[in-house]
Design a protein around this motif. Structure first.
Motif, short mmCIF file in Angstrom:
data_model
loop_
_atom_site.label_atom_id
_atom_site.label_comp_id
_atom_site.label_asym_id
_atom_site.label_seq_id
_atom_site.Cartn_x
_atom_site.Cartn_y
_atom_site.Cartn_z
N VAL A 1 -8.74 16.71 -3.95
CA VAL A 1 -9.26 15.35 -3.98
C VAL A 1 -8.95 14.74 -2.63
N HIS A 2 -9.94 14.14 -2.00
CA HIS A 2 -9.79 13.51 -0.69
C HIS A 2 -9.79 11.99 -0.87
N ALA A 3 -8.82 11.33 -0.25
CA ALA A 3 -8.77 9.87 -0.29
C ALA A 3 -8.73 9.32 1.13
N PRO A 4 -9.73 8.54 1.52
CA PRO A 4 -9.74 7.97 2.87
C PRO A 4 -8.76 6.80 2.96
N PHE A 5 -7.96 6.79 4.02
CA PHE A 5 -7.01 5.70 4.25
C PHE A 5 -7.29 4.95 5.54
N ALA A 6 -8.31 5.32 6.25
CA ALA A 6 -8.71 4.63 7.48
C ALA A 6 -10.17 4.20 7.31
N ALA A 7 -10.61 3.32 8.19
CA ALA A 7 -11.99 2.85 8.11
C ALA A 7 -12.66 3.05 9.46
N ALA A 8 -13.22 4.23 9.64
CA ALA A 8 -13.94 4.58 10.88
C ALA A 8 -13.07 4.32 12.09
N GLU A 9 -13.38 3.30 12.87
CA GLU A 9 -12.62 3.06 14.10
C GLU A 9 -11.27 2.40 13.85
N ARG A 10 -11.04 1.90 12.63
CA ARG A 10 -9.75 1.28 12.31
C ARG A 10 -8.78 2.31 11.77
N PRO A 11 -7.61 2.44 12.38
CA PRO A 11 -6.62 3.40 11.89
C PRO A 11 -6.06 2.96 10.54
N PRO A 12 -5.38 3.86 9.85
CA PRO A 12 -4.81 3.51 8.55
C PRO A 12 -3.70 2.47 8.66
N SER A 13 -3.50 1.76 7.58
CA SER A 13 -2.45 0.75 7.51
C SER A 13 -1.07 1.38 7.68
N THR A 14 -0.17 0.64 8.28
CA THR A 14 1.22 1.09 8.39
C THR A 14 2.09 0.39 7.36
N ASP A 15 1.51 -0.45 6.53
CA ASP A 15 2.25 -1.17 5.49
C ASP A 15 2.57 -0.21 4.35
N PRO A 16 3.85 0.06 4.08
CA PRO A 16 4.20 1.00 3.00
C PRO A 16 3.64 0.60 1.64
N ARG A 17 3.46 -0.70 1.42
CA ARG A 17 2.94 -1.15 0.12
C ARG A 17 1.51 -0.68 -0.12
N TRP A 18 0.76 -0.45 0.96
CA TRP A 18 -0.62 0.02 0.85
C TRP A 18 -0.69 1.36 0.12
N TYR A 19 0.35 2.17 0.27
CA TYR A 19 0.37 3.52 -0.29
C TYR A 19 1.08 3.62 -1.64
N ALA A 20 1.71 2.54 -2.08
CA ALA A 20 2.48 2.55 -3.33
C ALA A 20 1.68 3.03 -4.55
N PRO A 21 0.38 2.72 -4.68
CA PRO A 21 -0.36 3.21 -5.84
C PRO A 21 -0.39 4.74 -5.97
N LEU A 22 -0.07 5.45 -4.90
CA LEU A 22 -0.04 6.92 -4.99
C LEU A 22 0.98 7.40 -6.02
N ARG A 23 1.95 6.57 -6.35
CA ARG A 23 2.92 6.94 -7.39
C ARG A 23 2.24 7.19 -8.73
N ARG A 24 1.09 6.56 -8.93
CA ARG A 24 0.38 6.69 -10.21
C ARG A 24 -0.65 7.82 -10.21
N LEU A 25 -0.71 8.56 -9.12
CA LEU A 25 -1.66 9.67 -9.02
C LEU A 25 -1.28 10.78 -9.99
N ARG A 26 -2.26 11.28 -10.72
CA ARG A 26 -2.03 12.36 -11.69
C ARG A 26 -3.06 13.46 -11.44
N LEU A 27 -2.60 14.51 -10.77
CA LEU A 27 -3.49 15.64 -10.46
C LEU A 27 -3.12 16.84 -11.31
N PRO A 28 -4.12 17.62 -11.70
CA PRO A 28 -3.82 18.85 -12.44
C PRO A 28 -3.08 19.84 -11.53
#
Length: 111
Positions: A20-47
């Motif tokens: 599963v691919h998840a984009p964290f940047a928006a074209a010319e804008r680099p990804p956020s450096t705010d750790p809270r932005w990534y917190a929902p990954l705790r709820r990720l459930r992959l087989p």
């Protein structure tokens, strides 16, 4: 991560979900450096056997910042994740595409 979890839940039985691919940047804008932005990954459930690919590689953000982001995502997902750009390379100049590919290499090779 709701969308990823919904895709996983609806995935056809007997069909492998390789990644599963998840984009964290928006074209010319680099990804956020705010750790809270990534917190929902705790709820990720992959087989079992499904890789998570973080679309975090961006050629215009410092490498050390990106390494910290990838480590944070690894921690939240609970496994070493794959790394890619947020989307394909077709909208980049050839030079920017080469830098993006080099960034993926730098992020995926142990430093």
């Amino acid at each position: 991560m709701r969308l990823v979890n919904a895709i996983v839940a609806a995935w056809p039985a007997g069909r492998p979900l390789e990644y599963v691919h998840a984009p964290f940047a928006a074209a010319e804008r680099p990804p956020s450096t705010d750790p809270r932005w990534y917190a929902p990954l705790r709820r990720l459930r992959l087989p079992d056997g499904t890789r998570f690919v973080a679309g975090v590689a961006h050629e215009d953000q410092p490498l050390d910042v990106q390494r910290r982001l990838v480590r944070r995502i690894d921690e939240l997902v609970g496994a070493r994740v794959g790394v890619s750009t947020s989307c394909g390379l077709g909208r980049r100049t050839p030079e920017a595409a080469e830098r993006a590919l080099a960034r993926i290499r730098d992020l995926t090779c142990d430093a």
